[in-house]
Design a protein around this motif. Sequence first.
Motif, short mmCIF file in Angstrom:
data_model
loop_
_atom_site.label_atom_id
_atom_site.label_comp_id
_atom_site.label_asym_id
_atom_site.label_seq_id
_atom_site.Cartn_x
_atom_site.Cartn_y
_atom_site.Cartn_z
N ALA A 288 0.83 -1.20 0.00
CA ALA A 288 0.00 0.00 0.00
C ALA A 288 0.87 1.25 0.00
O ALA A 288 0.57 2.24 -0.68
N LEU A 289 1.95 1.21 0.76
CA LEU A 289 2.87 2.34 0.79
C LEU A 289 3.45 2.60 -0.60
O LEU A 289 3.49 3.75 -1.05
N LYS A 290 3.88 1.55 -1.29
CA LYS A 290 4.42 1.72 -2.63
C LYS A 290 3.36 2.26 -3.59
O LYS A 290 3.64 3.12 -4.44
N SER A 296 1.26 9.12 -5.94
CA SER A 296 1.35 10.44 -5.29
C SER A 296 0.07 10.79 -4.54
O SER A 296 -0.49 11.89 -4.67
N ILE A 297 -0.41 9.84 -3.75
CA ILE A 297 -1.59 10.06 -2.92
C ILE A 297 -1.21 9.79 -1.47
O ILE A 297 -0.23 9.10 -1.18
N ASN A 298 -2.01 10.35 -0.55
CA ASN A 298 -1.70 10.24 0.88
C ASN A 298 -2.62 9.29 1.65
O ASN A 298 -2.41 9.08 2.84
N GLY A 299 -3.61 8.72 0.96
CA GLY A 299 -4.53 7.83 1.66
C GLY A 299 -5.22 6.87 0.72
O GLY A 299 -5.18 7.04 -0.51
N MET A 313 -7.22 4.39 5.42
CA MET A 313 -5.92 4.61 6.06
C MET A 313 -5.15 5.66 5.27
O MET A 313 -5.43 5.90 4.10
N ASN A 314 -4.20 6.29 5.97
CA ASN A 314 -3.37 7.28 5.29
C ASN A 314 -1.90 7.04 5.60
O ASN A 314 -1.54 6.08 6.30
N MET A 315 -1.06 7.90 5.08
CA MET A 315 0.39 7.72 5.23
C MET A 315 0.81 7.72 6.70
O MET A 315 1.73 7.01 7.09
N HIS A 316 0.11 8.50 7.51
CA HIS A 316 0.43 8.54 8.94
C HIS A 316 0.25 7.17 9.58
O HIS A 316 1.03 6.79 10.47
N ASP A 317 -0.76 6.43 9.15
CA ASP A 317 -0.98 5.09 9.70
C ASP A 317 0.17 4.16 9.36
O ASP A 317 0.56 3.31 10.18
N VAL A 323 6.19 0.57 9.39
CA VAL A 323 6.52 -0.15 8.15
C VAL A 323 7.72 0.47 7.47
O VAL A 323 8.55 -0.22 6.88
N LEU A 324 7.86 1.78 7.56
CA LEU A 324 9.00 2.47 6.94
C LEU A 324 10.26 2.24 7.73
O LEU A 324 10.22 2.17 8.96
#
Length: 324
Positions: A288-290, A296-299, A313-317, A323-324
């Motif tokens: 999902a992160l990839k 170029s989306i945040n959620g 979910m969004n990048m903050h989650d 995961v990073l």
Amino acid sequence: MTSLKDFKKLAKQVIDIEQQAIANLEQYIDDNFASACQMIFNATGRVIVIGMGKSGHIGGKIAATLASTGTPAFFVHPGEASHGDLGMITSEDVVLAISNSGRTNEVLAIMPVLKRIGCQIIAMTSDITSTLATLSDIHICINVPKEACPLGLAPTSSTTATLVMGDALAVALLNAKGFSADDFALSHPGGSLGKKLLLRLEDIMHRNERLPVVSKDATIKDALLEMSEKGLGMTAIVNNQGQLCGLFTDGDLRRILDTEVNIHRGSIGQVMTANPIVANPTMLAAQALKLMEDKSINGLIIVDENQIPIGAMNMHDILKAGVL
């Protein structure tokens, strides 16, 4: 007095010597090595790695690598083995005995007992004529041209060669066993590596009352209130059947502020992004992160097989989940 230049020169010499030692190992990937792999592959027990001193430290790493790649293994200190730990070893096990000289007293002392137990023994030494080599069922040679230590005393090239040979065993067995990334994940549940291999969106997504969702007939104001309450910077837009038909985000809000759209009366369906990118709940969080980075989306909105939103979910989650 040693200069900074001397430090660098000596360090490069060590690297060169150890690289040569590793290259020298290729000649020892022979029938003995293949037979050792087959012996371990056929074993119904575990691999018991033993070694003393620096060989013991390397043996502990080899045992850990084997265990994490599908070959059950653990390290037994030869000194402790003589005082009760031999009870850990059974006739179904394969013993991997490591000694550069092949004459380490603590290792040789337990060889008669290992023979009596009935386990198979693989020796890893630099001398094919050594006592340990001759007492073992299979011998793997780890001889190196020279130690990187200028005194020729401290184990340096020899321990590096032993470690590399252990990795060669582990990876060869991994491939033979058909060990997969999913199998690897099961033995590495902790840390960022485990999370990348195991964590799925269903584990971290916002759901039920925490899921931002409004009808396509709702006003833009209602959608903004839903976004503010749920705090994800977006809301799913659904049709009369509850299926996802659009998405509205903070970015969309910034864009419509430059237009004459009436936020209080205008329908969210008029300004939403139709056919948004979605995910399913079993998608790995790393995938999902990839996906978000590529698009170029945040959620993301997570939907079921009927295209009904069940999570968000969004990048903050992703960051919060480690995961990073």
